[in-house]
Design a protein around this motif. Structure first.
Motif, PDB file in Angstrom:
ATOM      1  N   GLY A 177       0.815  -1.212   0.000  1.00 39.51           N
ATOM      2  CA  GLY A 177       0.000   0.000   0.000  1.00 39.51           C
ATOM      3  C   GLY A 177       0.840   1.249   0.000  1.00 39.51           C
ATOM      4  O   GLY A 177       0.335   2.352  -0.062  1.00 39.51           O
ATOM      5  N   GLY A 178       2.163   1.101   0.046  1.00 36.77           N
ATOM      6  CA  GLY A 178       3.057   2.245  -0.001  1.00 36.77           C
ATOM      7  C   GLY A 178       3.915   2.181  -1.240  1.00 36.77           C
ATOM      8  O   GLY A 178       3.711   1.361  -2.125  1.00 36.77           O
ATOM      9  N   GLU A 186      -1.823  -0.163   3.460  1.00 40.32           N
ATOM     10  CA  GLU A 186      -1.476   0.599   4.650  1.00 40.32           C
ATOM     11  C   GLU A 186      -2.757   1.090   5.325  1.00 40.32           C
ATOM     12  O   GLU A 186      -3.724   1.450   4.638  1.00 40.32           O
ATOM     13  CB  GLU A 186      -0.602   1.799   4.284  1.00 40.32           C
ATOM     14  CG  GLU A 186       0.812   1.432   3.864  1.00 40.32           C
ATOM     15  CD  GLU A 186       1.681   1.058   5.037  1.00 40.32           C
ATOM     16  OE1 GLU A 186       1.226   1.214   6.192  1.00 40.32           O
ATOM     17  OE2 GLU A 186       2.817   0.606   4.806  1.00 40.32           O
ATOM     18  N   PRO A 187      -2.798   1.135   6.656  1.00 41.68           N
ATOM     19  CA  PRO A 187      -4.022   1.557   7.353  1.00 41.68           C
ATOM     20  C   PRO A 187      -4.525   2.925   6.923  1.00 41.68           C
ATOM     21  O   PRO A 187      -5.738   3.144   6.811  1.00 41.68           O
ATOM     22  CB  PRO A 187      -3.591   1.561   8.823  1.00 41.68           C
ATOM     23  CG  PRO A 187      -2.480   0.572   8.899  1.00 41.68           C
ATOM     24  CD  PRO A 187      -1.745   0.705   7.601  1.00 41.68           C
ATOM     25  N   GLN A 188      -3.600   3.867   6.630  1.00 44.60           N
ATOM     26  CA  GLN A 188      -4.041   5.218   6.289  1.00 44.60           C
ATOM     27  C   GLN A 188      -4.667   5.302   4.904  1.00 44.60           C
ATOM     28  O   GLN A 188      -5.270   6.316   4.546  1.00 44.60           O
ATOM     29  CB  GLN A 188      -2.884   6.222   6.410  1.00 44.60           C
ATOM     30  CG  GLN A 188      -1.716   5.959   5.493  1.00 44.60           C
ATOM     31  CD  GLN A 188      -0.636   5.160   6.167  1.00 44.60           C
ATOM     32  OE1 GLN A 188      -0.893   4.168   6.833  1.00 44.60           O
ATOM     33  NE2 GLN A 188       0.604   5.620   6.013  1.00 44.60           N
ATOM     34  N   THR A 189      -4.537   4.245   4.089  1.00 40.10           N
ATOM     35  CA  THR A 189      -5.149   4.264   2.760  1.00 40.10           C
ATOM     36  C   THR A 189      -6.577   3.734   2.775  1.00 40.10           C
ATOM     37  O   THR A 189      -7.261   3.789   1.753  1.00 40.10           O
ATOM     38  CB  THR A 189      -4.335   3.409   1.769  1.00 40.10           C
ATOM     39  OG1 THR A 189      -4.476   2.020   2.105  1.00 40.10           O
ATOM     40  CG2 THR A 189      -2.868   3.800   1.788  1.00 40.10           C
ATOM     41  N   ILE A 190      -7.036   3.233   3.899  1.00 37.75           N
ATOM     42  CA  ILE A 190      -8.360   2.616   3.958  1.00 37.75           C
ATOM     43  C   ILE A 190      -9.405   3.679   4.276  1.00 37.75           C
ATOM     44  O   ILE A 190      -9.435   4.244   5.369  1.00 37.75           O
ATOM     45  CB  ILE A 190      -8.385   1.487   5.001  1.00 37.75           C
ATOM     46  CG1 ILE A 190      -7.361   0.409   4.615  1.00 37.75           C
ATOM     47  CG2 ILE A 190      -9.783   0.875   5.105  1.00 37.75           C
ATOM     48  CD1 ILE A 190      -7.169  -0.669   5.672  1.00 37.75           C
ATOM     49  N   THR A 191     -10.249   3.971   3.279  1.00 42.39           N
ATOM     50  CA  THR A 191     -11.291   4.981   3.402  1.00 42.39           C
ATOM     51  C   THR A 191     -12.580   4.433   2.812  1.00 42.39           C
ATOM     52  O   THR A 191     -12.627   3.311   2.304  1.00 42.39           O
ATOM     53  CB  THR A 191     -10.911   6.276   2.649  1.00 42.39           C
ATOM     54  OG1 THR A 191     -11.079   6.052   1.240  1.00 42.39           O
ATOM     55  CG2 THR A 191      -9.479   6.694   2.929  1.00 42.39           C
ATOM     56  N   VAL A 192     -13.605   5.265   2.825  1.00 42.04           N
ATOM     57  CA  VAL A 192     -14.882   4.879   2.235  1.00 42.04           C
ATOM     58  C   VAL A 192     -14.732   4.552   0.751  1.00 42.04           C
ATOM     59  O   VAL A 192     -15.504   3.763   0.204  1.00 42.04           O
ATOM     60  CB  VAL A 192     -15.922   6.009   2.435  1.00 42.04           C
ATOM     61  CG1 VAL A 192     -15.515   7.275   1.688  1.00 42.04           C
ATOM     62  CG2 VAL A 192     -17.319   5.567   2.022  1.00 42.04           C
ATOM     63  N   GLN A 193     -13.719   5.109   0.084  1.00 41.79           N
ATOM     64  CA  GLN A 193     -13.523   4.874  -1.336  1.00 41.79           C
ATOM     65  C   GLN A 193     -12.663   3.659  -1.633  1.00 41.79           C
ATOM     66  O   GLN A 193     -12.621   3.200  -2.774  1.00 41.79           O
ATOM     67  CB  GLN A 193     -12.912   6.106  -2.006  1.00 41.79           C
ATOM     68  CG  GLN A 193     -13.881   7.254  -2.198  1.00 41.79           C
ATOM     69  CD  GLN A 193     -14.960   6.945  -3.233  1.00 41.79           C
ATOM     70  OE1 GLN A 193     -14.841   6.007  -4.005  1.00 41.79           O
ATOM     71  NE2 GLN A 193     -16.020   7.734  -3.232  1.00 41.79           N
ATOM     72  N   THR A 194     -11.961   3.126  -0.650  1.00 35.43           N
ATOM     73  CA  THR A 194     -11.116   1.960  -0.898  1.00 35.43           C
ATOM     74  C   THR A 194     -11.648   0.721  -0.199  1.00 35.43           C
ATOM     75  O   THR A 194     -10.923  -0.260  -0.058  1.00 35.43           O
ATOM     76  CB  THR A 194      -9.660   2.227  -0.458  1.00 35.43           C
ATOM     77  OG1 THR A 194      -9.635   2.562   0.936  1.00 35.43           O
ATOM     78  CG2 THR A 194      -9.057   3.365  -1.267  1.00 35.43           C
ATOM     79  N   LEU A 195     -12.893   0.769   0.206  1.00 34.25           N
ATOM     80  CA  LEU A 195     -13.586  -0.398   0.743  1.00 34.25           C
ATOM     81  C   LEU A 195     -14.704  -0.797  -0.200  1.00 34.25           C
ATOM     82  O   LEU A 195     -15.214   0.020  -0.965  1.00 34.25           O
ATOM     83  CB  LEU A 195     -14.167  -0.098   2.126  1.00 34.25           C
ATOM     84  CG  LEU A 195     -13.192   0.090   3.283  1.00 34.25           C
ATOM     85  CD1 LEU A 195     -13.935   0.526   4.538  1.00 34.25           C
ATOM     86  CD2 LEU A 195     -12.407  -1.197   3.555  1.00 34.25           C
TER      87      LEU A 195
END
Length: 465
Positions: A40-41, A146-155
């Motif tokens: 994720g990085g 990466e945890p910081q990449t997980i948002t409403v748009q990446t779920l």
């Protein structure tokens, strides 16, 4: 408005590689032989422990970030491909290239991008409406994030539904008609000031301030208007080319952390207005977790600020191509103006591309795609597909039906579409009160093939001498 915008440069083994993306999109990279991080990085930027992992077929570039402005300094694409997404010709007008690709190879394996590129409306629709086979969440294909990449748009559903439902309720509670009434005096006042000048840049002096004013009011608090927020946002933008300017890396990382902290701090203060206030009163952090909520709020805020102003600039530019079209728009009844806004969004959409990952072997457009393959849907190409849109290159303000993807589709559709339409409706209607409005000089395009917008749009409001 679609989550965060970003550009990164990979430096691994001495190879520099530009990647451009929007939200859950990780697309349009330069070809590279760099080793690719699957966490994720990006190697050489985030110091991932998995540095050096290799996938020679896909070369995944799973990246994070918030905003994209400039792809300057990227190396030239090697020959042999149907298009170079960062070439000046493509940036100026990608639609000629899209037409050729749709005709020659509509499901095209791009070796440099290590992805399948789709250009027909039918194939693009299949991908965006089938989140089971084509996922936004890379973990569903075995690729860590990466945890910081997980948002409403990446779920994807069902994991996405709780946070999306909360955000959708928060947007609906903001009452767009009331917000629209606040936008009118703001735009009117700006135009009165600008009318005293011979010419001005509509992007910097009207589109950006309007998008900021509107999104700040809806979001709650004063984050987007604060100097600290703007300074941090600028540092994030500058760090997007850290591969060719390594000194920008550390300030950019610190700025990202600062933006997350600013939103978290504002939320924890107990806001009373806007989306923040609605979510705080409903204890949204207990429902979905503070990290996911904060990441998603950052995505919403930055998307509203960035996609919105590009839609405004593209819409004004589209209408000013022909004399009298701004007044034509303003003279329409409200329902017809909405139809016209959909056409402006289709004709030159800011949201040009989106990426998904294949979760299980499948066929699309007669081609076999495998689990783990990246699939890029080119919305700009789909919007010009003559199989769906008659005279697709023409701006037809009365076009119906108009099944475009301008603000996404399905579970990843834009949450702030109504706000963006309200901004554009007010701006165009108020511009029409200046009958002599016209272009003062050719505009300059942002060198960004994923989020299409204008860097400058010189405009005159007054009469000719």
């Amino acid at each position: 408005m679609n989550d965060e915008l970003f550009i990164f440069a990979i430096i691994d083994g001495g190879v520099k590689d530009a990647v451009i993306a929007i939200g859950d999109v990780r697309v349009l990279s330069r070809p590279t032989d760099a080793r690719i991080c699957r966490c994720g990085g990006t190697p050489g930027i985030h110091g991932c422990h998995a540095r050096g992992r290799t996938d020679l077929r896909r070369q995944e570039m799973n990246i994070i970030g918030e905003e994209v402005q400039d792809a300057a300094g990227a190396p030239d694409v090697a020959g042999g491909e149907l298009f170079d997404p960062l070439s000046p010709e493509f940036i100026d007008n990608p639609y000629r290239t899209y037409r050729e690709m749709r005709s020659v190879d509509p499901v095209h394996w791009h070796a440099g991008l290590s992805a399948w590129i789709l250009t027909t409306y039918r194939d693009c629709r299949r991908v965006v409406e089938d989140s089971t086979t084509f996922a936004a969440d890379y973990r569903r294909a075995g690729v860590p994030m990466e945890p910081q990449t997980i948002t409403v748009q990446t779920l994807d559903p069902p994991d996405q539904l709780p946070v999306r439902r909360l955000l959708a309720e928060a947007f609906r509670a903001q009452r767009t008609p009331a917000i629209r009434r606040e936008l009118v005096p703001f735009v009117r006042g700006k135009l009165a000031e600008l009318a005293r000048r011979e010419e001005f840049d509509l992007v910097a002096e009207l589109a950006v301030p309007l998008a900021t004013f509107a999104m700040s009011g809806v979001f709650g608090g004063d984050l987007a208007r604060g100097d600290e927020f703007r300074t941090a946002s600028t540092a994030v933008v500058r760090s997007m080319i850290a591969g060719v300017a390594p000194e920008r890396e550390r300030p950019g990382l610190e700025a990202r952390a600062l933006l997350a902290d600013l939103i978290r701090t504002e939320y924890e203060r107990g806001p009373t207005t806007g989306i923040l206030g609605f979510l705080y009163r409903g204890n949204a952090h207990h429902a979905v977790g503070t990290d996911l909520l904060t990441n998603s709020l950052r995505a919403v805020l930055l998307a509203g600020l960035n996609t919105g102003q590009r839609f405004l600039g593209n819409s004004v530019h589209g209408l000013l191509q022909q004399p009298g079209r701004v007044r034509e728009f303003a003279g329409m009844p409200a329902r017809e103006r909405t139809t016209a806004l959909h056409e402006l969004l289709r004709h030159d959409t800011p949201f040009q591309a989106q990426e998904r990952i294949v979760t299980t072997d499948a066929r699309i457009g007669g081609r076999q795609v495998r689990r783990g393959d990246r699939v890029v849907v080119l919305f700009g190409a789909a919007h010009r597909d003559p199989a769906v849109f008659a005279e697709p290159d023409e701006l037809v303000l009365s076009r119906t039906p108009n099944p475009h993807f301008g603000f996404g589709r399905g579970v990843h559709a834009c949450l702030g579409a109504a706000l963006a339409f309200a901004e554009a409706d007010v701006l165009l209607s108020e511009l029409a009160t200046h009958p002599a409005v016209r272009l003062a000089a050719p505009p300059v395009r942002e060198p960004n093939p994923t989020l299409r917008g204008l860097a400058t749009l010189p405009v005159r409001l007054g009469t000719d001498d």
